[in-house]
Design a protein around this motif. Structure first.
Motif, mmCIF file in Angstrom:
data_model
loop_
_atom_site.group_PDB
_atom_site.id
_atom_site.type_symbol
_atom_site.label_atom_id
_atom_site.label_comp_id
_atom_site.label_asym_id
_atom_site.label_seq_id
_atom_site.Cartn_x
_atom_site.Cartn_y
_atom_site.Cartn_z
ATOM 1 N N GLY A 252 0.820 -1.216 0.000
ATOM 2 C CA GLY A 252 0.000 0.000 0.000
ATOM 3 C C GLY A 252 0.848 1.258 0.000
ATOM 4 N N GLU A 253 1.918 1.255 0.832
ATOM 5 C CA GLU A 253 2.778 2.437 0.872
ATOM 6 C C GLU A 253 3.515 2.611 -0.452
ATOM 7 O OE1 GLU A 253 5.347 2.073 4.194
ATOM 8 O OE2 GLU A 253 3.739 2.213 5.686
ATOM 9 N N LEU A 254 3.930 1.480 -1.084
ATOM 10 C CA LEU A 254 4.608 1.574 -2.379
ATOM 11 C C LEU A 254 3.682 2.145 -3.447
ATOM 12 C CD1 LEU A 254 7.036 0.981 -4.169
ATOM 13 C CD2 LEU A 254 6.181 -1.349 -4.470
ATOM 14 N N ALA A 255 2.396 1.735 -3.436
ATOM 15 C CA ALA A 255 1.441 2.267 -4.408
ATOM 16 C C ALA A 255 1.270 3.775 -4.233
ATOM 17 C CB ALA A 255 0.101 1.545 -4.274
ATOM 18 N N GLN A 256 1.219 4.218 -2.945
ATOM 19 C CA GLN A 256 1.070 5.656 -2.695
ATOM 20 C C GLN A 256 2.287 6.431 -3.194
ATOM 21 O OE1 GLN A 256 -1.385 7.383 -1.854
ATOM 22 N NE2 GLN A 256 -0.305 9.306 -1.763
ATOM 23 N N LEU A 257 3.472 5.878 -2.932
ATOM 24 C CA LEU A 257 4.694 6.552 -3.405
ATOM 25 C C LEU A 257 4.738 6.596 -4.930
ATOM 26 C CD1 LEU A 257 7.331 5.141 -0.911
ATOM 27 C CD2 LEU A 257 6.404 7.451 -0.992
ATOM 28 N N GLN A 258 4.222 5.541 -5.586
ATOM 29 C CA GLN A 258 4.179 5.549 -7.050
ATOM 30 C C GLN A 258 3.236 6.616 -7.572
ATOM 31 O OE1 GLN A 258 3.130 1.490 -7.900
ATOM 32 N NE2 GLN A 258 5.276 0.802 -7.995
ATOM 33 N N ARG A 259 2.079 6.794 -6.888
ATOM 34 C CA ARG A 259 1.174 7.871 -7.308
ATOM 35 C C ARG A 259 1.833 9.233 -7.130
ATOM 36 N NH1 ARG A 259 -2.657 4.510 -4.626
ATOM 37 N NH2 ARG A 259 -2.505 5.790 -2.747
ATOM 38 N N THR A 260 2.543 9.410 -6.006
ATOM 39 C CA THR A 260 3.238 10.676 -5.762
ATOM 40 C C THR A 260 4.308 10.918 -6.827
ATOM 41 O OG1 THR A 260 2.858 10.419 -3.402
ATOM 42 C CG2 THR A 260 4.522 12.007 -4.061
ATOM 43 N N LEU A 261 5.046 9.848 -7.197
ATOM 44 C CA LEU A 261 6.067 9.982 -8.224
ATOM 45 C C LEU A 261 5.446 10.370 -9.559
ATOM 46 C CD1 LEU A 261 8.998 9.643 -9.111
ATOM 47 C CD2 LEU A 261 8.551 7.208 -9.468
ATOM 48 N N SER A 262 4.254 9.831 -9.863
ATOM 49 C CA SER A 262 3.573 10.185 -11.104
ATOM 50 C C SER A 262 3.243 11.677 -11.137
ATOM 51 C CB SER A 262 2.302 9.354 -11.251
ATOM 52 O OG SER A 262 1.586 9.740 -12.384
ATOM 53 N N LEU A 263 2.761 12.209 -9.982
ATOM 54 C CA LEU A 263 2.486 13.648 -9.920
ATOM 55 C C LEU A 263 3.752 14.456 -10.144
ATOM 56 C CD1 LEU A 263 0.046 13.752 -6.854
ATOM 57 C CD2 LEU A 263 -0.542 13.983 -9.262
ATOM 58 N N THR A 264 4.869 14.010 -9.549
ATOM 59 C CA THR A 264 6.143 14.708 -9.720
ATOM 60 C C THR A 264 6.574 14.700 -11.184
ATOM 61 O OG1 THR A 264 6.779 14.023 -7.505
ATOM 62 C CG2 THR A 264 8.525 14.809 -8.934
ATOM 63 N N GLU A 265 6.406 13.548 -11.842
ATOM 64 C CA GLU A 265 6.785 13.457 -13.248
ATOM 65 C C GLU A 265 5.931 14.383 -14.111
ATOM 66 O OE1 GLU A 265 6.421 9.366 -14.106
ATOM 67 O OE2 GLU A 265 8.387 8.811 -13.242
ATOM 68 N N ASN A 266 4.628 14.511 -13.779
ATOM 69 C CA ASN A 266 3.768 15.426 -14.532
ATOM 70 C C ASN A 266 4.236 16.864 -14.382
ATOM 71 O OD1 ASN A 266 2.154 13.363 -15.402
ATOM 72 N ND2 ASN A 266 0.705 13.529 -13.716
ATOM 73 N N GLN A 267 4.605 17.262 -13.150
ATOM 74 C CA GLN A 267 5.103 18.624 -12.950
ATOM 75 C C GLN A 267 6.419 18.834 -13.696
ATOM 76 O OE1 GLN A 267 5.341 19.380 -8.764
ATOM 77 N NE2 GLN A 267 3.139 19.562 -8.507
ATOM 78 N N ASN A 268 7.290 17.835 -13.662
ATOM 79 C CA ASN A 268 8.562 17.952 -14.378
ATOM 80 C C ASN A 268 8.330 18.069 -15.878
ATOM 81 O OD1 ASN A 268 10.008 17.846 -12.041
ATOM 82 N ND2 ASN A 268 10.471 15.665 -12.159
ATOM 83 N N GLN A 269 7.323 17.343 -16.390
ATOM 84 C CA GLN A 269 7.023 17.413 -17.811
ATOM 85 C C GLN A 269 6.534 18.806 -18.207
ATOM 86 O OE1 GLN A 269 4.229 14.484 -19.116
ATOM 87 N NE2 GLN A 269 4.437 14.985 -21.267
ATOM 88 N N LYS A 270 5.669 19.402 -17.336
ATOM 89 C CA LYS A 270 5.194 20.761 -17.627
ATOM 90 C C LYS A 270 6.350 21.749 -17.668
ATOM 91 C CE LYS A 270 0.592 20.151 -15.620
ATOM 92 N NZ LYS A 270 -0.335 20.572 -14.544
ATOM 93 N N LEU A 271 7.245 21.665 -16.667
ATOM 94 C CA LEU A 271 8.395 22.563 -16.646
ATOM 95 C C LEU A 271 9.305 22.308 -17.847
ATOM 96 C CD1 LEU A 271 9.219 22.468 -12.835
ATOM 97 C CD2 LEU A 271 8.236 24.360 -14.100
ATOM 98 N N GLY A 272 9.445 21.030 -18.250
ATOM 99 C CA GLY A 272 10.242 20.708 -19.430
ATOM 100 C C GLY A 272 9.648 21.321 -20.686
ATOM 101 N N ASN A 273 8.304 21.325 -20.786
ATOM 102 C CA ASN A 273 7.648 21.967 -21.928
ATOM 103 C C ASN A 273 7.923 23.463 -21.961
ATOM 104 O OD1 ASN A 273 6.575 19.514 -22.717
ATOM 105 N ND2 ASN A 273 4.661 19.804 -21.615
ATOM 106 N N MET A 274 7.926 24.097 -20.765
ATOM 107 C CA MET A 274 8.243 25.532 -20.701
ATOM 108 C C MET A 274 9.668 25.794 -21.177
ATOM 109 S SD MET A 274 6.480 26.467 -17.035
ATOM 110 C CE MET A 274 7.179 28.113 -17.067
ATOM 111 N N VAL A 275 10.606 24.947 -20.745
ATOM 112 C CA VAL A 275 12.006 25.113 -21.167
ATOM 113 C C VAL A 275 12.125 24.929 -22.679
ATOM 114 C CG1 VAL A 275 14.315 24.130 -20.972
ATOM 115 C CG2 VAL A 275 12.945 24.441 -18.934
#
Length: 334
Positions: A60-83
């Motif tokens: 359960g904790e691993l699944a939660q961390l994976q969801r959090t990592l997905s959110l982080t990757e989405n934010q990184n992708q948005k910033l990458g698009n800006m760059v």
């Protein structure tokens, strides 16, 4: 006749007591071996059950961390698009600068031609000088534009570097924030379970399994029913008071819920419920409703039913069935 009996008793060899002793000893050895085997089976079963539930908690904790990592990757992708957008804009400015540089070179060549023409054509000197002055003015204007473009290009480079640093900083801050949230929730979960343990330490049929607080159904409900017994009502009310005390201390920005899980055994039921799905779900909902009635915020409650598909004990015994019929409380993130 009496003489024969005495002779048989005193003169002959009576082996029957020896046989009895040997059989008694053999029976005691077999009983001891069976007892050791049964105890070993029980210990192994308990150890496997605890490890299974510990593995469930980690999953359960691993699944939660994976969801959090997905959110982080989405934010990184948005910033990458800006760059990427800034990089395209910088390339456009650089192209314009190259074009202006070529125009300046052409004008310089043209001015050189004009200078040469002045040495050979004295009659047109004044007109050529005026043309040269105009060309010089145009050249000065183009130089000014080129400087502005170069400055804009330098600013774009700085912005791109700043965005890269900002992305790295945001990633670090996000990881730190996630770690803090997990630690905060673990702190309040430990406090909540600690208080419940003190409150119900002498209560039969109540135990802690991994990160869950488990009530056997016999403590709260009659068999085959989703209506709380009077004793069950008192137990849930006491739990509600403890939970409210802990909830007041949890920060408002921490997303958390108290999940109430209903479980049943795998035996077919003979009541008003069509299956164990409805029975386990209705029992969880009944507990949640009582918690709400006692003042617990419904925004931090969830009721789930698992039927008989998450057993604690897979044995086909009455004790295993009783252990699998239960209500679990889990303080977790949303």
């Amino acid at each position: 006749m009496a003489r024969r009996i005495r002779r048989s008793t005193h003169g002959g060899l009576d082996a029957w007591p020896g046989y009895v002793d040997a059989l008694s000893t053999l029976l005691m050895v077999v009983t001891f071996v069976l007892l050791v085997f049964v105890l070993g089976q029980q210990f192994l079963s308990v150890a496997l059950s605890r490890r299974t539930h510990a593995l469930d908690a980690l999953s359960g904790e691993l699944a939660q961390l994976q969801r959090t990592l997905s959110l982080t990757e989405n934010q990184n992708q948005k910033l990458g698009n800006m760059v990427a957008s800034l990089t395209v804009e910088r390339d456009k400015v650089k192209t314009q600068a190259d074009e202006l540089t070529a125009q300046i070179a052409a004008l310089n060549g043209l001015m050189a031609q004009k200078d040469q023409a002045l040495t050979t054509a004295g009659d047109t000197a004044k007109a050529d000088q005026a043309s040269i002055a105009q060309l010089k003015a145009e050249l000065s204007q183009l130089n000014t534009q080129l400087q502005a473009i170069a400055q804009a290009l330098e600013t774009a480079k700085k912005d791109s570097s700043a965005k890269d640093l900002q992305i790295a900083d945001l990633g670090n801050k996000l990881n730190i924030a996630l770690a803090n949230k997990v630690n905060q929730l673990q702190k309040y979960r430990s406090e909540f379970f600690g208080r419940l343990r003190d409150l119900l330490k002498n209560q039969k049929g109540v135990e802690i399994v991994g990160d869950r607080f488990v009530f056997q159904s016999s403590v709260l409900f009659p068999e085959g029913s989703a209506d709380l017994t009077p004793e069950g009502v008192e137990e849930i009310k006491a739990l509600a008071q403890t939970f409210k005390q802990v909830a007041r201390q949890i920060p408002s920005d921490l997303p958390w819920i108290l999940r109430v899980d209903g479980h049943a055994d795998k035996q077919p039921i003979h009541s008003r419920f069509p299956s164990n799905w409805e029975l386990s779900s209705e029992r969880a909902i009944t507990v949640v409703k009582l918690l709400i009635a006692e003042g617990v915020d419904p925004h931090h409650l969830a009721a789930t039913g698992f039927s008989d598909y998450q057993p604690l004990d897979n044995a086909d015994t009455s004790a295993a069935y009783a252990r699998n019929r239960r209500i679990e409380f889990r303080l977790t993130d949303r």
